[in-house]
Design a protein around this motif. Sequence first.
Motif, PDB file in Angstrom:
ATOM      1  N   PHE A  98      16.654  83.990  85.356  1.00 48.63           N
ATOM      2  CA  PHE A  98      17.071  82.724  84.742  1.00 48.63           C
ATOM      3  C   PHE A  98      17.257  82.776  83.233  1.00 48.63           C
ATOM      4  N   ARG A 106      20.893  82.380  81.745  1.00 49.76           N
ATOM      5  CA  ARG A 106      21.440  81.042  81.940  1.00 49.76           C
ATOM      6  C   ARG A 106      20.730  80.014  81.037  1.00 49.76           C
ATOM      7  N   ASN A 138      21.854  80.606  77.450  1.00 47.60           N
ATOM      8  CA  ASN A 138      23.292  80.349  77.323  1.00 47.60           C
ATOM      9  C   ASN A 138      23.631  78.863  77.420  1.00 47.60           C
ATOM     10  N   ARG A 185      23.675  75.802  71.390  1.00 46.83           N
ATOM     11  CA  ARG A 185      25.119  75.616  71.218  1.00 46.83           C
ATOM     12  C   ARG A 185      25.410  74.739  70.000  1.00 46.83           C
ATOM     13  N   ILE A 187      10.277  72.621  89.257  1.00 47.50           N
ATOM     14  CA  ILE A 187      11.695  72.778  89.611  1.00 47.50           C
ATOM     15  C   ILE A 187      12.559  71.906  88.694  1.00 47.50           C
ATOM     16  N   LEU A 239      12.810  73.651  85.456  1.00 46.49           N
ATOM     17  CA  LEU A 239      13.763  74.773  85.563  1.00 46.49           C
ATOM     18  C   LEU A 239      15.197  74.242  85.485  1.00 46.49           C
ATOM     19  N   GLU A 240      15.431  73.162  86.214  1.00 51.42           N
ATOM     20  CA  GLU A 240      16.792  72.592  86.223  1.00 51.42           C
ATOM     21  C   GLU A 240      17.182  72.063  84.850  1.00 51.42           C
ATOM     22  N   ILE A 276      18.070  75.237  82.788  1.00 51.50           N
ATOM     23  CA  ILE A 276      19.323  75.934  83.121  1.00 51.50           C
ATOM     24  C   ILE A 276      20.472  74.939  83.396  1.00 51.50           C
ATOM     25  N   PHE A 277      20.231  73.686  83.123  1.00 55.62           N
ATOM     26  CA  PHE A 277      21.243  72.639  83.319  1.00 55.62           C
ATOM     27  C   PHE A 277      21.834  72.679  84.733  1.00 55.62           C
ATOM     28  N   GLN A 283      23.124  68.824  85.618  1.00 54.28           N
ATOM     29  CA  GLN A 283      24.431  69.473  85.639  1.00 54.28           C
ATOM     30  C   GLN A 283      25.426  68.720  84.766  1.00 54.28           C
ATOM     31  N   PRO A 305      28.688  69.967  81.889  1.00 54.12           N
ATOM     32  CA  PRO A 305      29.268  71.096  81.155  1.00 54.12           C
ATOM     33  C   PRO A 305      29.113  70.930  79.658  1.00 54.12           C
ATOM     34  N   GLU A 312      32.757  71.405  74.945  1.00 51.09           N
ATOM     35  CA  GLU A 312      34.105  71.979  74.825  1.00 51.09           C
ATOM     36  C   GLU A 312      34.761  72.197  76.189  1.00 51.09           C
ATOM     37  N   LEU A 313      33.916  72.492  77.224  1.00 47.05           N
ATOM     38  CA  LEU A 313      34.483  72.728  78.559  1.00 47.05           C
ATOM     39  C   LEU A 313      34.865  71.422  79.234  1.00 47.05           C
ATOM     40  N   ARG A 373      36.474  69.054  78.220  1.00 44.60           N
ATOM     41  CA  ARG A 373      37.854  68.633  77.947  1.00 44.60           C
ATOM     42  C   ARG A 373      38.886  69.351  78.799  1.00 44.60           C
ATOM     43  N   GLN A 375      33.658  83.568  78.127  1.00 40.96           N
ATOM     44  CA  GLN A 375      33.585  82.734  76.924  1.00 40.96           C
ATOM     45  C   GLN A 375      34.702  83.110  75.948  1.00 40.96           C
ATOM     46  N   PHE A 425      37.948  81.708  77.069  1.00 42.26           N
ATOM     47  CA  PHE A 425      38.053  80.285  76.753  1.00 42.26           C
ATOM     48  C   PHE A 425      38.473  80.093  75.284  1.00 42.26           C
ATOM     49  N   GLN A 465      41.985  78.505  73.710  1.00 40.02           N
ATOM     50  CA  GLN A 465      42.041  77.417  72.724  1.00 40.02           C
ATOM     51  C   GLN A 465      42.934  77.786  71.543  1.00 40.02           C
ATOM     52  N   TYR A 483      20.929  77.994  92.650  1.00 42.90           N
ATOM     53  CA  TYR A 483      21.271  77.976  91.228  1.00 42.90           C
ATOM     54  C   TYR A 483      22.381  78.925  90.807  1.00 42.90           C
ATOM     55  N   PHE A 484      23.157  78.426  89.859  1.00 45.37           N
ATOM     56  CA  PHE A 484      24.212  79.237  89.243  1.00 45.37           C
ATOM     57  C   PHE A 484      23.604  79.868  87.988  1.00 45.37           C
ATOM     58  N   LEU A 485      23.672  81.188  87.888  1.00 44.68           N
ATOM     59  CA  LEU A 485      22.911  81.865  86.831  1.00 44.68           C
ATOM     60  C   LEU A 485      23.748  82.415  85.678  1.00 44.68           C
ATOM     61  N   CYS A 486      25.057  82.392  85.812  1.00 46.38           N
ATOM     62  CA  CYS A 486      25.901  82.954  84.737  1.00 46.38           C
ATOM     63  C   CYS A 486      26.330  81.853  83.750  1.00 46.38           C
ATOM     64  N   ALA A 487      27.160  82.256  82.802  1.00 46.50           N
ATOM     65  CA  ALA A 487      27.658  81.296  81.811  1.00 46.50           C
ATOM     66  C   ALA A 487      28.525  80.242  82.498  1.00 46.50           C
ATOM     67  N   GLU A 488      28.450  79.011  81.992  1.00 47.72           N
ATOM     68  CA  GLU A 488      29.192  77.903  82.607  1.00 47.72           C
ATOM     69  C   GLU A 488      30.695  78.163  82.597  1.00 47.72           C
ATOM     70  N   TYR A 492      34.508  77.460  85.070  1.00 44.77           N
ATOM     71  CA  TYR A 492      35.673  76.739  84.555  1.00 44.77           C
ATOM     72  C   TYR A 492      36.920  77.616  84.410  1.00 44.77           C
TER      73      TYR A 492
END
Lengths: 419, 184
Positions: free
Chosen positions: A236, A239, A242, A248, A397, A400-401, A404-405, A410, A412, A415-416, A418, B67, B70, B74, B145-150, B154
């Motif tokens: 984890f 993620r 990141n 960010r 849990i 954790l969520e 890791i969003f 959940q 995005p 920037e994503l 859009r 990334q 992306f 842009q 769970y999704f473990l990589c970059a978002e 996308y």
Amino acid sequence: MMLFYKMMAIALFIVGSGSSNAYAEEITLEGISKKVSEANYLTLEEALRVYQAKKSISAARGDLLPSLNVWKIAGAAAEGASIVGIVGALKDMAPFLVPNNWFRVRQTEILYEAQQEGYRALWANQVFTAKSLFLRALFDARFAQIIREQQSAYAEVAEIAQARVEMGMIPLEVAKTFEIWQLDLVEDRRTYSLVFNEEVKSLSYVMGFENETNVTLKQVSLPNLGNVKELSYGDFIYRAVNSSPERRQHGHFLRVVPLIKKEMWWSFLGASTISRGTAGGVFNNMPESEGLGFSTAPKIEIIKGQESILETQQKGIIETVKRQLDIMIKGHNSNLASYKNAKQRLDLSISRRDHLRERLEMGDRTVDLLYLGEVLNDIAISKVRLLKSQFAHLMFIDKLERLIFAGDYQSPPAELERL
Amino acid sequence: MKNLRLTKSWVILSLLLVALSITACKEKEELENSAEALADYKADLLSIYEKDSYSYDDMVIIGQYFQSFFEYNQKFEKIVKNRKKKRRRDDRIARNPVRRDSRRSDRTDRKFRLDPKDVQAICENIVVEKGVWDITLKKCVSGDYFLCAEEVRYFPQMMTKLMEITAQHGVSLGTSPTCSTWFR
């Protein structure tokens, strides 16, 4: 989706302000995220800041266009409408010719993204706080239920003890001991009732309900942790780091720094008066210059210093995320072992109690009632430990969520969104 | 004295124009550098995406590619949008060729042109096939769970955006073998 929530939040804030009717509301675990997005005071406030940051871009872009300033025009005219006079009034008449104005526009655009990340972080923290309060309140409600069960179990044994005292089989102290235990439980219930009320009120506030609202909580189904697997930190960590909105956000701040440096170098063509917008507070103390001079080099050093501060903060955020994840994973895995332990303890205590009850039902008068009381106490403790493990699992849990969003968190990155 | 002031003012205005043209050239150079880096990241991704499970380092490689793609998208969109504005002006000029600014039109044409060959090169050098993305996406999921970059999730939206941008200029992504896997 996040934008939808933000707009909804603003709309509800405008429409909803002023109403003060008391009403009943049932809170569900699944509904918390949506409700916090729409009604949490801090989230609403932050949503409005994001709105301001968005408008700051339009304002900055608008400031690139000529603006009417009668005194500047009069001043230019007084100089005989010479080109020197026009250049002097350049900032008003053709602000788009000042490079620093363009740098400022770009800064407001980046800072808008930073503000959106700030919103995401605050929103997620508020959802997390609300869910934690909800789960803690439910745990305390169930704890109070266990205390009630314990009270009736003690009452049953106390009755037998009283009969035995009357028959002269046991000393009066034994019956009094049960009375003391029962009084302790009454006090425990009172305490938990207060704690529960405080948690529900806090939850109600976090979810934006008025104090008069009669809030009830919908029970959650408790997990069977028997088959739950251990989690691994290594799975984890990428993620979590990141997707951290705080990291960010600092990434966006760091993208602004080169533009401020450029502003300094291009200051010989005029300084910009365009605001960085509501999200630009972090750069409020940055030096500005009306031209290149001996102060330029130290001013650049100040900006570099700010860059280092932001980098250090970002590193701190990354380490905080790692630390939180590490603690969470270890806690989660340890909790799985605690659950097994508590379950085994409960099974053993129940079998001991059942054995003693059987002996009592068979008319065995040698059963030690104080010992039976201790066994009943063991059962209550085991039930609480089991319950604690189950709720701790739900909280781990959720944590954790949040990190890791995933799940209810959940959303995005700005920037994503859009795309 | 008056002449000196006049000269100074013209020097300032010329410097501004030079600055604006330098900025435009720099954007294009940045895009080219991003494309070079992306080509490397793509190669790194292709070397690991079929692994049974992804380690932390693999996730870093995956994140770096998606990334960067992306960010590239842009920058590409920004440059092409600017170009689109210039194109509209060119169309106006084409309708009225007597207008004085036809020389400017020639200059902007040299600065940036969306060539089908360039788009083909983008597809082949920096875009990954849909099959690669499908596998990567699948292996990025562990349990619930999704473990990589978002950005990984996308990627189809990014491709759609790229398709829209190029289509506005009459260039289709479908002619490239790699990009066509995305729009079958």
